[in-house]
Design an enzyme around this catalytic site. Structure first.
Site, PDB file in Angstrom:
ATOM      1  N   GLU A 434      34.281  40.121  17.856  1.00 44.72           N
ATOM      2  CA  GLU A 434      35.273  41.013  17.822  1.00 44.72           C
ATOM      3  C   GLU A 434      36.445  40.704  19.184  1.00 44.72           C
ATOM      4  O   GLU A 434      35.792  41.388  19.976  1.00 44.72           O
ATOM      5  CB  GLU A 434      35.213  42.187  17.299  1.00 44.72           C
ATOM      6  CG  GLU A 434      36.322  43.291  17.250  1.00 44.72           C
ATOM      7  CD  GLU A 434      35.885  44.647  16.886  1.00 44.72           C
ATOM      8  OE1 GLU A 434      35.081  44.852  16.781  1.00 44.72           O
ATOM      9  OE2 GLU A 434      36.935  45.436  16.739  1.00 44.72           O
ATOM     10  N   ASP A 507      32.236  45.656  17.649  1.00 42.66           N
ATOM     11  CA  ASP A 507      32.166  46.838  18.504  1.00 42.66           C
ATOM     12  C   ASP A 507      31.435  47.952  17.429  1.00 42.66           C
ATOM     13  O   ASP A 507      31.678  47.905  16.154  1.00 42.66           O
ATOM     14  CB  ASP A 507      33.402  47.503  18.902  1.00 42.66           C
ATOM     15  CG  ASP A 507      33.968  46.597  19.921  1.00 42.66           C
ATOM     16  OD1 ASP A 507      33.329  45.790  20.525  1.00 42.66           O
ATOM     17  OD2 ASP A 507      35.160  46.591  20.147  1.00 42.66           O
ATOM     18  N   ASP A 509      32.239  50.699  16.274  1.00 41.78           N
ATOM     19  CA  ASP A 509      33.227  51.941  16.011  1.00 41.78           C
ATOM     20  C   ASP A 509      33.547  51.535  14.552  1.00 41.78           C
ATOM     21  O   ASP A 509      33.396  50.292  13.994  1.00 41.78           O
ATOM     22  CB  ASP A 509      34.335  51.739  16.851  1.00 41.78           C
ATOM     23  CG  ASP A 509      35.120  50.770  17.228  1.00 41.78           C
ATOM     24  OD1 ASP A 509      34.867  49.772  16.370  1.00 41.78           O
ATOM     25  OD2 ASP A 509      35.847  50.693  18.108  1.00 41.78           O
ATOM     26  N   ASP A 511      36.444  50.393  13.678  1.00 42.32           N
ATOM     27  CA  ASP A 511      37.154  48.891  13.470  1.00 42.32           C
ATOM     28  C   ASP A 511      36.195  47.763  13.326  1.00 42.32           C
ATOM     29  O   ASP A 511      36.068  46.917  12.751  1.00 42.32           O
ATOM     30  CB  ASP A 511      38.029  48.634  14.751  1.00 42.32           C
ATOM     31  CG  ASP A 511      39.493  49.310  14.422  1.00 42.32           C
ATOM     32  OD1 ASP A 511      39.947  49.874  13.331  1.00 42.32           O
ATOM     33  OD2 ASP A 511      40.157  49.433  15.458  1.00 42.32           O
TER      34      ASP A 511
END
Ligand code: 28G
Length: 649
Positions: A434, A507, A509, A511
């Site tokens: 990412e 990541d 999180d 997203d």
């Protein structure tokens, strides 16, 4: 219909039981668990046939402590009068004569207007003993068979106690107890689970039939009875799923010696779930009856879509597969002279089954779709097909594009993939990373011989409302497709896989979770074997660095943080990594990419299915459902279920 009189002479037969013991596999397939239980189903089949003829309604199966099983029905009772030419009672004929050519069961002789299955003699042949009681005409009769060893040879299923009247009674029916022969089957036992599961299936398939199972070994019992038959079966199959139609749609019809029943509904899933049967036998590999049903669905739904204006003149017809996305269906046919084909002989081969199913299902289904009461259900089906068609077309476009690119430039892979230099597929890995900045670090930090890096730019897949079809059109996805060299969908060939491990690095999180879910959804739908064969992984980057002078420890979950801190001792500092991009190439290599040190989570098909569900909710139109789903399921921290059982790979 005028009541027919049946006598023992009606039983058509011939051939001795020793043949069965000589080659059990010919008659029951195996002498393993399946064959062992098959003995029971041969007996139960006769009860079902009797009940299907309209006599009786309940079957009781008892698992006895001595390892035997008892089956009782409340039908007419097997005839006990003498067969005129065989000079044996009807019940003795049923239990001692094998129908010629009874290879792999008896399937060919069912549904011929009350001709009972010819498998009971197979059960007798493979039992130590078999005891039959008939309740008929106010009398109770008994006959007993056994398989003794005579001069070092087993005589299979011969009469031990001839048929005799043993009392009077008010009821009618048949009761059979048999003990599977351990000389054939070893020391197997009936499984309450297995028996119950099959009994439930039979209860679904035979509307109104009552089946009770009593386990006297483990003190257990169940009772099955479904007034809705296969419609109840469909409801059972979709339990816990989101159905798009409230009640299953049910239709049935009969032409001469051929009966069809269909029940179906739709769920919000993308897969088809169909079960078909002929004469209560599962046709796992499908066959002509299924083909007939599918073409009936395609024709009737397409015709309706056309005539109602749902499809405009310029639109193409839907394909059959478009109408099967999310479909759960049960099809059963009853017919004569069934022919099985296929690898496991579970595919119906009779060509007439196709035309007869079509001839029955088409008009019945037309009646249903044209009924104003069903308008909203049909609307749901057409909209589902529309979505499926859109995805199908997008997938084709993506495939064509990938093909075009591949042929244009075969060696330098498209996009920003940094390929590995070694052609050793076994050792090669592709990291999907990412973000450009993490991608850059990964490119610098990697072992370039074996590790390829594909950065996913910024947030290429960020729009929440992106459908999978748009995802497929995405350049990075196309790069993945061409880099892996397997093709997608029907063209997928695992043998061509260029990278043995595909590792998603995103990541920790929302997203990151979103990107991961989209990638898994993509693999789930278009490269399923990549997952089932164990090639897809999630890389786990650290969440913290705990350090002081001459001391560094990376921490991968919140749980582990306190211990890490105490290990570091006084004067420690903590760095929290908010994203992969904050790590320099060496750190990324050391913590996340080095095969010696990293932690990877192997993705299971269940994980991917869950991701697919999440993505479809995420990208679906129902905004409230989406919000609820995200708040419920999307806590992609290290404590969520997905991360719970990670293992080092
Ligand atoms: C409890 C365990 C297994 C059965 C019957 C009833 C009849 C029957 C069974 O007839 C002979 C051969 C083909 C017709 C039929 C009774 C007609 C009139 C029967 C069972 C005659 C077999 N009265 N119930 N067989 N057929 N239950 N349960 O086996 O031509 S087998």
């Amino acid at each position: 219909m005028a009541e027919k009189r049946y006598d023992s002479k009606d039983i058509v037969v011939l051939e001795g039981l020793d043949a069965v013991r000589l080659r059990p596999g010919m008659y029951i397939g195996t002498t393993g668990v399946k064959g062992f239980h098959h003995l029971l189903w041969e007996i139960v089949d006769n009860s079902i046939d009797e009940i299907a003829c309209g006599y009786g309604d309940i079957i009781t199966i008892t698992l006895n402590k001595d390892g035997s099983a008892t089956v009782e029905d409340n039908g007419r009772g097997i005839p006990v009068d003498m067969h005129p030419t065989l000079h044996k009672s009807g019940v003795e004929v049923v239990y001692t004569k094998l129908h010629a050519g009874g290879k792999f069961s008896t399937a060919n002789y069912k549904y011929s207007g009350g001709l009972h299955g010819v498998g009971a003699s197979v059960t007798n042949a493979l039992s130590r003993w078999c005891d039959v009681t008939v309740y008929r005409g106010g009398k109770e009769y008994n006959i007993r068979f056994h398989s003794p060893e005579v001069n070092g040879k087993v005589k299979s299923g011969i009469v031990e106690t001839p048929l005799r009247e043993v009392g009077t009674c008010k009821k009618t029916g048949t009761k059979v107890t048999f003990l599977p022969d351990d000389r054939v089957f070893g020391d197997q036992k009936f499984s309450f689970e297995t028996v119950s599961r099959k009994a439930r299936e039979l209860a679904f398939l035979n509307k109104g039939l009552k089946i009770k199972i009593i386990d006297n070994v483990d003190k257990n019992q169940v009772f099955y009875h479904y007034e809705g038959g296969i419609a109840d079966f469909v409801s059972y199959l979709v339990e816990g799923k989101n159905t798009l139609i409230k009640e299953p749609i049910y239709l049935t019809g009969e032409s001469e010696n051929f009966a069809v029943e269909v029940a179906f509904t739709y769920t919000d899933s993308y897969t088809e779930n169909s079960f078909s049967y002929v004469n209560n036998i599962p046709t796992t590999e499908g066959g002509t009856h299924e083909t007939g049903m599918k073409s009936a669905f395609t024709k009737v739904f397409n015709d309706y879509a056309r005539s109602s204006g749902f499809l405009k003149d310029k639109d193409q017809n839907f394909l059959g597969e478009d109408f099967r996305e999310g479909l759960t269906v049960v099809l059963t046919v009853k017919m004569n002279n069934i022919q099985f084909e296929g690898q496991t002989k579970t595919k119906l081969g009779n060509p007439e089954a196709r035309t007869k199913v079509e001839a029955i299902v088409i008009p019945k289904l037309q009646e249903i779709v044209n009924d104003k009461k069903n308008a909203s259900k049909i609307e749901v089906i057409l909209n589902k097909a529309k979505g499926a068609a859109k995805v199908r077309e997008a997938a084709k476009r993506a495939k064509d594009l990938t093909r075009a690119k591949n042929s244009a430039d075969n060696f330098n892979l498209v996009g920003k993939l940094a390929a590995s230099t070694s052609r050793n597929r076994e050792k090669s890995e592709m990291f999907i990373v990412e973000g450009d900045s993490a991608g850059g670090s990964a490119k610098q930090g990697r072992d370039r011989a074996f590790q390829a890096i594909l950065p996913l730019r910024g947030k290429p897949l960020n729009a929440e409302k992106k459908r999978i079809d748009q995802v497929l059109a995405n350049e990075e996805i196309r790069t993945i497709i061409s880099a892996l060299e397997t093709g997608i969908g029907e063209d997928f060939k695992l043998d061509n896989l260029r990278y043995n491990k595909v590792i998603i690095l995103s990541d920790a999180d929302q997203d990151g979770a979103h990107i991961r879910a989209i990638l898994l959804t993509f693999f789930f739908r278009y490269m399923k074997e990549l997952i089932t064969d164990g090639h897809v992984f999630i890389g786990l980057p650290p969440l913290y660095k705990v350090y002081k002078k001459d001391y560094v420890e990376y921490v991968y979950s919140d749980n582990e943080l306190p211990q890490a801190i105490s290990r570091a001792g006084r004067g420690y500092l903590i760095q929290r990594y908010k994203g992969l991009g904050e790590m320099n190439p060496e750190q990324l290599w050391e913590t996340t990419m080095d095969p010696e040190k990293r932690t990877l989570v192997q993705v299971t098909i269940e994980d991917a299915a869950e991701a697919e569900k999440m993505v479809s909710t995420w990208m679906g139109d129902d905004i409230d459902a989406r919000k609820e789903y995200i708040s419920k399921h999307a806590n992609f921290d290290r404590e969520d279920s997905f991360m719970q059982n990670y293992k080092n790979v």
